[in-house]
Design an enzyme around this catalytic site. Sequence first.
Site, PDB file in Angstrom:
ATOM      1  N   ASP A   1       0.838  -1.202   0.000  1.00  0.00           N
ATOM      2  CA  ASP A   1       0.000   0.000   0.000  1.00  0.00           C
ATOM      3  C   ASP A   1       0.872   1.251   0.000  1.00  0.00           C
ATOM      4  O   ASP A   1       1.573   1.531   0.966  1.00  0.00           O
ATOM      5  CB  ASP A   1      -0.901   0.000   1.238  1.00  0.00           C
ATOM      6  CG  ASP A   1      -1.783   1.226   1.314  1.00  0.00           C
ATOM      7  OD1 ASP A   1      -2.821   1.250   0.638  1.00  0.00           O
ATOM      8  OD2 ASP A   1      -1.423   2.174   2.059  1.00  0.00           O
TER       9      ASP A   1
ATOM     10  N   TYR B   1       3.303   9.664  -0.148  1.00  0.00           N
ATOM     11  CA  TYR B   1       4.382   8.927   0.512  1.00  0.00           C
ATOM     12  C   TYR B   1       5.711   9.113  -0.214  1.00  0.00           C
ATOM     13  O   TYR B   1       6.762   8.808   0.333  1.00  0.00           O
ATOM     14  CB  TYR B   1       4.072   7.425   0.565  1.00  0.00           C
ATOM     15  CG  TYR B   1       2.852   7.016   1.336  1.00  0.00           C
ATOM     16  CD1 TYR B   1       2.083   7.928   2.060  1.00  0.00           C
ATOM     17  CD2 TYR B   1       2.445   5.687   1.336  1.00  0.00           C
ATOM     18  CE1 TYR B   1       0.956   7.525   2.749  1.00  0.00           C
ATOM     19  CE2 TYR B   1       1.318   5.273   2.029  1.00  0.00           C
ATOM     20  CZ  TYR B   1       0.571   6.207   2.727  1.00  0.00           C
ATOM     21  OH  TYR B   1      -0.551   5.790   3.406  1.00  0.00           O
TER      22      TYR B   1
ATOM     23  N   LYS C   1      -2.590   6.047  -4.023  1.00  0.00           N
ATOM     24  CA  LYS C   1      -3.662   6.994  -3.704  1.00  0.00           C
ATOM     25  C   LYS C   1      -3.318   8.356  -4.295  1.00  0.00           C
ATOM     26  O   LYS C   1      -2.153   8.772  -4.281  1.00  0.00           O
ATOM     27  CB  LYS C   1      -3.829   7.149  -2.183  1.00  0.00           C
ATOM     28  CG  LYS C   1      -3.892   5.842  -1.417  1.00  0.00           C
ATOM     29  CD  LYS C   1      -3.950   6.097   0.083  1.00  0.00           C
ATOM     30  CE  LYS C   1      -3.679   4.831   0.861  1.00  0.00           C
ATOM     31  NZ  LYS C   1      -2.238   4.476   0.904  1.00  0.00           N
TER      32      LYS C   1
ATOM     33  N   HIS D   1      -7.197   9.747  -1.549  1.00  0.00           N
ATOM     34  CA  HIS D   1      -6.553   9.665  -0.236  1.00  0.00           C
ATOM     35  C   HIS D   1      -7.384  10.319   0.876  1.00  0.00           C
ATOM     36  O   HIS D   1      -7.498   9.777   1.976  1.00  0.00           O
ATOM     37  CB  HIS D   1      -5.164  10.314  -0.295  1.00  0.00           C
ATOM     38  CG  HIS D   1      -4.213   9.809   0.743  1.00  0.00           C
ATOM     39  ND1 HIS D   1      -2.851   9.792   0.560  1.00  0.00           N
ATOM     40  CD2 HIS D   1      -4.416   9.287   1.973  1.00  0.00           C
ATOM     41  CE1 HIS D   1      -2.265   9.285   1.636  1.00  0.00           C
ATOM     42  NE2 HIS D   1      -3.191   8.982   2.509  1.00  0.00           N
TER      43      HIS D   1
ATOM     44  N   SER E   1     -10.427   6.765   0.712  1.00  0.00           N
ATOM     45  CA  SER E   1      -9.783   6.642   2.012  1.00  0.00           C
ATOM     46  C   SER E   1     -10.231   7.812   2.879  1.00  0.00           C
ATOM     47  O   SER E   1     -10.340   8.943   2.392  1.00  0.00           O
ATOM     48  CB  SER E   1      -8.256   6.649   1.839  1.00  0.00           C
ATOM     49  OG  SER E   1      -7.599   6.552   3.087  1.00  0.00           O
TER      50      SER E   1
ATOM     51  N   GLN F   1     -10.495   3.033   2.958  1.00  0.00           N
ATOM     52  CA  GLN F   1      -9.363   2.787   3.848  1.00  0.00           C
ATOM     53  C   GLN F   1      -9.411   3.784   4.998  1.00  0.00           C
ATOM     54  O   GLN F   1      -9.435   4.996   4.783  1.00  0.00           O
ATOM     55  CB  GLN F   1      -8.036   2.920   3.080  1.00  0.00           C
ATOM     56  CG  GLN F   1      -6.830   2.535   3.914  1.00  0.00           C
ATOM     57  CD  GLN F   1      -5.514   2.685   3.175  1.00  0.00           C
ATOM     58  OE1 GLN F   1      -4.634   3.434   3.594  1.00  0.00           O
ATOM     59  NE2 GLN F   1      -5.359   1.978   2.056  1.00  0.00           N
TER      60      GLN F   1
ATOM     61  N   LEU G   1      -1.771  -1.039  14.108  1.00  0.00           N
ATOM     62  CA  LEU G   1      -1.045  -1.169  15.378  1.00  0.00           C
ATOM     63  C   LEU G   1      -1.165   0.098  16.208  1.00  0.00           C
ATOM     64  O   LEU G   1      -0.425   0.286  17.176  1.00  0.00           O
ATOM     65  CB  LEU G   1       0.430  -1.499  15.113  1.00  0.00           C
ATOM     66  CG  LEU G   1       0.701  -2.695  14.189  1.00  0.00           C
ATOM     67  CD1 LEU G   1       2.197  -2.959  14.073  1.00  0.00           C
ATOM     68  CD2 LEU G   1      -0.029  -3.937  14.674  1.00  0.00           C
TER      69      LEU G   1
ATOM     70  N   SER H   1       6.322  -1.601   8.789  1.00  0.00           N
ATOM     71  CA  SER H   1       7.561  -1.680   9.549  1.00  0.00           C
ATOM     72  C   SER H   1       8.727  -1.660   8.580  1.00  0.00           C
ATOM     73  O   SER H   1       8.607  -2.116   7.442  1.00  0.00           O
ATOM     74  CB  SER H   1       7.613  -2.968  10.388  1.00  0.00           C
ATOM     75  OG  SER H   1       8.862  -3.059  11.067  1.00  0.00           O
TER      76      SER H   1
ATOM     77  N   ARG I   1      10.390  -7.714  12.515  1.00  0.00           N
ATOM     78  CA  ARG I   1       9.002  -7.327  12.799  1.00  0.00           C
ATOM     79  C   ARG I   1       8.110  -7.593  11.593  1.00  0.00           C
ATOM     80  O   ARG I   1       6.941  -7.954  11.750  1.00  0.00           O
ATOM     81  CB  ARG I   1       8.937  -5.853  13.200  1.00  0.00           C
ATOM     82  CG  ARG I   1       9.515  -5.579  14.579  1.00  0.00           C
ATOM     83  CD  ARG I   1       9.394  -4.124  14.953  1.00  0.00           C
ATOM     84  NE  ARG I   1       9.983  -3.862  16.256  1.00  0.00           N
ATOM     85  CZ  ARG I   1      10.162  -2.642  16.766  1.00  0.00           C
ATOM     86  NH1 ARG I   1       9.770  -1.585  16.062  1.00  0.00           N
ATOM     87  NH2 ARG I   1      10.700  -2.481  17.952  1.00  0.00           N
TER      88      ARG I   1
END
Length: 281
Positions: A50, A55, A80, A115, A146, A169, A198, A239, A244
Amino acid sequence: MGELGITDGIPIPKTDVSMPRLGFGVYQLYGDACQKAVLAAIDAGFRHVDSAQMYRNESDVAAAVEQSPLRRQDVFLTTKIHTATSTPESTYQNALDSVNKIGGPGGYVDLFLIHVPGSSREAREQLWKALERLHDEGKAKAIGVSNFRIQHLEEMKEYARVWPPHVNQLELHPWCQHRELAQFCRDNSIILQAYSPLSCGENLDDKTLGAVAAKHARSPAQVLIRYGLQKDWVPLPKSGTPDRIKQNAAVFDFALDQDDMKKLDALDKGTTGALFPANLK
């Protein structure tokens, strides 16, 4: 659900597309670090990545997929679009640029989202029509939104040819469940993707979460991802750490029972504030 695996998919209604039940988020991962993280995710079994224009790593995701042993069609890629531009054509070209960055020239994305709803109905309409055009052309296999509230989703009926959107989203985890909005999406066959599953790490030391994790001999992060899966969300944990990443993928060999789910459900703080944080995920 315990018998499903990381590569099993959810059919997206009214398309021939299946979305892997677990995705890998790449927010705040850039350049070589992003490429290494995506390759580690693919190695751990993730088949769903994603990204987003804001980003600034769409090309890095594409580079990682190109370096991986997988074929393009074996990885589900999302991006997005953030804002509309001056004209419908330039907005479309802006979206097409993202397709070419993450899917390769002449390629495609599996899912393209708006987005944020922003503040203008006109902009939302222009963005959606650009995505519908990409969808018509096969350059976006599925399209969605989103951070859209119920009023934004209802408003879309006034201008959308593709309704409902295939995906919404949202930030989703035990402390932020958007219950009314989530029910609206379920009632209208809109798949819910969960960013920040998380809770950005803010609640990993929660006592209730810790007790559930200890009961199953799992990490708090694994319990949160499993919780999202059992809510029929598509969690998108992020992550940059290989260990992880592997741990976040290892959530298909245990299940939370009804008591676990009730305890985690009870952590909801409601959604009286903003739908999404200022630093969008």
